[in-house]
Design a protein around this motif. Structure first.
Motif, mmCIF file in Angstrom:
data_model
loop_
_atom_site.group_PDB
_atom_site.id
_atom_site.type_symbol
_atom_site.label_atom_id
_atom_site.label_comp_id
_atom_site.label_asym_id
_atom_site.label_seq_id
_atom_site.Cartn_x
_atom_site.Cartn_y
_atom_site.Cartn_z
ATOM 1 N N PHE A 48 49.603 -45.290 38.630
ATOM 2 C CA PHE A 48 50.017 -45.379 37.224
ATOM 3 C C PHE A 48 49.986 -46.811 36.712
ATOM 4 O O PHE A 48 49.485 -47.077 35.623
ATOM 5 N N ASP A 49 50.519 -47.734 37.513
ATOM 6 C CA ASP A 49 50.641 -49.130 37.053
ATOM 7 C C ASP A 49 49.304 -49.749 36.654
ATOM 8 O O ASP A 49 49.235 -50.526 35.717
ATOM 9 N N TRP A 52 47.685 -47.146 33.395
ATOM 10 C CA TRP A 52 48.427 -46.618 32.252
ATOM 11 C C TRP A 52 47.792 -46.944 30.891
ATOM 12 O O TRP A 52 47.756 -46.109 29.993
ATOM 13 N N THR A 78 50.617 -39.802 28.485
ATOM 14 C CA THR A 78 51.478 -40.803 29.121
ATOM 15 C C THR A 78 52.597 -40.115 29.906
ATOM 16 O O THR A 78 52.861 -40.466 31.061
ATOM 17 N N LEU A 79 53.240 -39.146 29.278
ATOM 18 C CA LEU A 79 54.323 -38.431 29.952
ATOM 19 C C LEU A 79 53.802 -37.657 31.162
ATOM 20 O O LEU A 79 54.433 -37.651 32.225
ATOM 21 N N TYR A 82 52.978 -40.041 33.982
ATOM 22 C CA TYR A 82 54.210 -40.509 34.628
ATOM 23 C C TYR A 82 54.762 -39.425 35.556
ATOM 24 O O TYR A 82 55.184 -39.709 36.679
ATOM 25 N N SER A 85 52.590 -39.230 38.659
ATOM 26 C CA SER A 85 52.859 -40.395 39.502
ATOM 27 C C SER A 85 54.195 -40.228 40.233
ATOM 28 O O SER A 85 54.309 -40.524 41.418
ATOM 29 N N PHE A 86 55.184 -39.725 39.504
ATOM 30 C CA PHE A 86 56.527 -39.504 40.054
ATOM 31 C C PHE A 86 56.494 -38.461 41.183
ATOM 32 O O PHE A 86 57.024 -38.686 42.266
ATOM 33 N N LYS B 9 57.768 -49.301 35.405
ATOM 34 C CA LYS B 9 56.953 -48.191 34.909
ATOM 35 C C LYS B 9 57.616 -47.463 33.735
ATOM 36 O O LYS B 9 56.996 -47.172 32.731
ATOM 37 N N ILE B 10 58.899 -47.214 33.897
ATOM 38 C CA ILE B 10 59.632 -46.443 32.888
ATOM 39 C C ILE B 10 59.667 -47.159 31.529
ATOM 40 O O ILE B 10 59.599 -46.519 30.482
ATOM 41 N N LYS B 12 57.292 -49.111 30.336
ATOM 42 C CA LYS B 12 55.969 -48.915 29.725
ATOM 43 C C LYS B 12 55.890 -47.523 29.093
ATOM 44 O O LYS B 12 55.388 -47.358 27.972
ATOM 45 N N VAL B 13 56.389 -46.530 29.833
ATOM 46 C CA VAL B 13 56.340 -45.152 29.337
ATOM 47 C C VAL B 13 57.157 -45.021 28.046
ATOM 48 O O VAL B 13 56.676 -44.447 27.057
#
Lengths: 181, 272
Positions: A48-49, A52, A78-79, A82, A85-86, B9-10, B12-13
């Motif tokens: 993700f990093d 993104w 984006t969501l 994330y 990735s999570f 990360k959060i 950026k989101v």
């Protein structure tokens, strides 16, 4: 610059193939979204990093070419990125079978969520109706669901291999550049 | 060393989501309309190339799948041809009568439509708002809101967005579409609404009006922007209880919208 051109070309290619090729030859119930498959591939390959910003661009150009409200696909992608990735960090995505299963779940999740997410901004007043309608339509049509999953998995394999090669090429080029400096 | 929250990360989101939500609700169409027009115009040759390839692949697939059916189909087509020849003679007479009636009622003849043929170069089947992208746009005299049909005046949809060389056409099966209609046989009037991109529902039909399964539905002259007499569909199922205020009917479409390759845009819709 080379990496920018290569990645932007991927974005354009994926979107144009989706709208101008795949959707013209596929039947109505086969919901295959190449952009979501690209997103999953990027997250698995590069994380993700690193990706993104490219995912934001992928969402933006989807909004441009799909003639939708600007921001709707950016928000969803984006969501979703994330979320992938999570989840993938907490599960063993590098193991062959659990990884494969996880990717299939990601594809199904992405296809389903994508189909209802846009209706949230398209027609908020009838969102509940659309949600019920799409859920019934998506999960009760088993033949279509199986076909969608199979074709999506094949498309994912092709996209993953293609993106993996390009990302490795970009990495090699960047390393070469660092050494020469 | 603890990482900064801004590099997490959060963060950026959250930032991307905030900006995206702002853009969705602000919806700066005037600004992004130009951006959209530029990108769609710039990639038009590529889009045309992909759509032509898709057409070839689709035709090839259809040809392969129909090999076994050709002989059987040929026999039934010969029979149908004979039947249609006989029917054609009868219709020629009806056509003359129809033209006379149209003249008397001051309704524009179908052949007087100023049509612009367009090829479908893109499609979106993924979202609820199914649409097609056609290869004609502002440069060809198309405008937003124009009616889109296929052969013999079958209503397909309306031009929703217009660009220099392309246009987005939304199908009548969309939820946002409301079309004033009437039935051919009984003259029952109502409104046809899209059923989430899957079909059509005829609604707001008075209980005093008669609905029949199999009755053809055409556009009525109440709509200012859609010409009268365009075929919308056929009543498939009537669903209304006696104590309901209005009658409802499920409408079947005369053509499969997902198999369309060419459409016609009516440039002179105002038939008043």
């Amino acid at each position: 610059m080379k990496s920018f051109l290569l990645r932007i070309s991927i974005i354009f290619l994926i979107i144009l193939v989706q709208i101008n090729f795949l959707d013209l030859i596929l039947l109505e119930n086969n919901l295959i979204n190449l952009s979501i498959l690209t997103l999953i591939s990027w997250i698995i390959i590069s994380g993700f990093d690193k990706m993104w910003l490219w995912i934001v661009l992928l969402g933006f150009f989807n909004d441009i070419f799909l003639i939708e409200k600007i921001g709707s696909n950016v928000l969803f992608f984006t969501l979703f990125a994330y979320l992938i990735s999570f989840i993938s960090k907490r599960f063993m995505i590098e193991r062959r079978w659990s990884g494969f299963l996880l990717v299939v779940i990601f594809i199904l999740m992405g296809n389903f969520m994508g189909s209802i997410f846009n209706s949230l901004f398209f027609d908020l007043s009838s969102f509940k109706e659309i949600l019920i309608h799409n859920t019934i339509n998506y999960f009760t049509n088993w033949v279509s669901l199986v076909w969608t999953t199979i074709i999506s998995a094949i498309c994912f394999y092709i996209i993953y291999t293609f993106i993996n090669k390009i990302e490795k090429y970009i990495e090699r080029s960047e390393n070469r550049l660092k050494i020469s400096f | 060393m603890p990482t900064k929250f801004t590099s997490k990360k959060i963060f950026k989101v959250i930032m991307v989501c905030l900006i995206a939500t702002l853009l969705i609700f602000w919806n700066p169409n005037n600004f992004f309309g130009g951006v959209r027009n530029f990108f769609i115009g710039a990639t038009l040759p590529v889009q045309k190339f992909f759509s032509t390839s898709a057409e070839k692949v689709y035709s090839f697939g259809e040809a392969i799948s129909s090999i076994g059916k050709i002989k059987k189909e040929n026999k039934s087509l010969i029979e149908e041809n004979l039947r249609l020849k006989a029917q054609n003679v009868k219709f020629e007479d009806v056509l003359k009568e129809n033209e006379n009636l149209r003249n008397q009622l001051n309704i524009l003849s179908r052949k007087e439509f100023n049509l612009e043929s367009a090829r479908i170069i893109g499609k979106d089947i993924y979202n609820n708002n199914s649409w097609i992208l056609i290869d004609k746009g502002r440069k060809n005299g198309l405008e937003k809101g124009m009616t889109v049909i296929v052969a013999d005046g079958i209503l397909v949809g309306k031009v929703e967005e217009i660009f220099d060389s392309t246009a987005k056409v939304v199908f009548i099966t969309e939820k946002s579409m409301n079309i004033n209609v009437e039935t051919v046989e009984t003259g029952a009037v109502g409104i046809v609404k899209g059923d989430y991109g899957l079909g059509l529902i005829m609604d707001l039909v008075l209980q005093t009006d008669v609905l029949k399964v199999g009755d053809k539905i055409i556009t009525s002259d109440i709509s200012q922007d859609i010409p009268r007499g365009l075929l919308v569909g056929e009543i498939k199922e009537i669903s209304s209880a006696g104590n309901d205020l209005f009658q409802r009917a499920v409408v079947s479409l005369p053509v499969d919208f997902f198999k369309l390759r060419f459409v016609f845009v009516i440039k002179n819709a105002n038939n008043q």
